[in-house]
Design an enzyme around this catalytic site. Sequence first.
Site, short mmCIF file in Angstrom:
data_model
loop_
_atom_site.label_atom_id
_atom_site.label_comp_id
_atom_site.label_asym_id
_atom_site.label_seq_id
_atom_site.Cartn_x
_atom_site.Cartn_y
_atom_site.Cartn_z
N LYS A 233 -4.87 -85.24 36.01
CA LYS A 233 -4.23 -85.42 34.79
C LYS A 233 -5.23 -84.57 33.65
CE LYS A 233 -1.74 -89.58 35.04
NZ LYS A 233 -1.37 -91.11 34.39
N ARG A 268 -2.94 -94.17 42.83
CA ARG A 268 -1.78 -93.24 43.01
C ARG A 268 -2.25 -91.60 42.91
NH1 ARG A 268 2.05 -91.13 39.46
NH2 ARG A 268 4.40 -91.14 40.01
#
Length: 282
Positions: A233, A268
């Site tokens: 991210k 995840r």
Amino acid sequence: MQQIATAWHCGGNVVSLESPILVGILNATPDSFSDGGKFLEVEAAAQHALEMVEAGASIIDVGGESTRPGATRVDEEDQIARVVPVIEAILNTCNTIISVDTTRSSVAIAAIAEGATIINDVSAGIEDPEIFALAASEGVGVVLMHRRLPPELDSYSDQYDVDPTSPNITREVCDWLMDRVSVAESCGVNTKSIAIDPGLGFGKSVEQNLDLVDDVKQLVMTGYPVYIGASRKSFIGSTTGMTDPASRDEASAMMAGDMASQGAQIFRVHNVRQHARLLQFT
């Protein structure tokens, strides 16, 4: 203080959380921020899923709609057309647990009919409250994630014109998630089937994301399994100077190790092998 979760009930599967587990990301989308377009073909998607399982993934999370900031929404029929053939192909290739990444009950119904046993809902049941009735009736696992804005209104954490503010981001996220848990449980969702996700990157500044990483133990102490989606991210890129999402795998794995040491259980990730290599020693 709640007892820390040691198992997650997902349909007919009881997932042990005695050690960290990995969820492999499979985006059957053209526009996801890291790997959009790579796995639109069913055969390529199923092969990638098999590779992630062989690398150490316990769950494969299949999504037909990107949730990156600025993403265009995808209607339910298109999501179903993307995810159902992929789920079928995966389960014809290997025996693994399948999660469907959607906010829509019709998509979840189709995925469950094909063999999915987890609903990963980034809106925590707000976009489609029928998600909870479905999870209750089917007995599947459900992930409830915190976010402030839907994707089409959001920005990357390092690109806000004005950073979002909060007097205590961890407390805000915990309180909000516990409210959503209460709604889910009031709809009949099994307490043991609920996992909570702080929603790293969703409506939060770089600093707020880092605060949540440092304080993830506070979510662990709620007693619900803590599900983390930090992989690749933008807030990781902001702290490392890496602009290419795929170059952030090592930093992502190190951050996962930090959160696992605080008790977070479910991660995840894009690069399963690199995370497995680190987390097996955590």
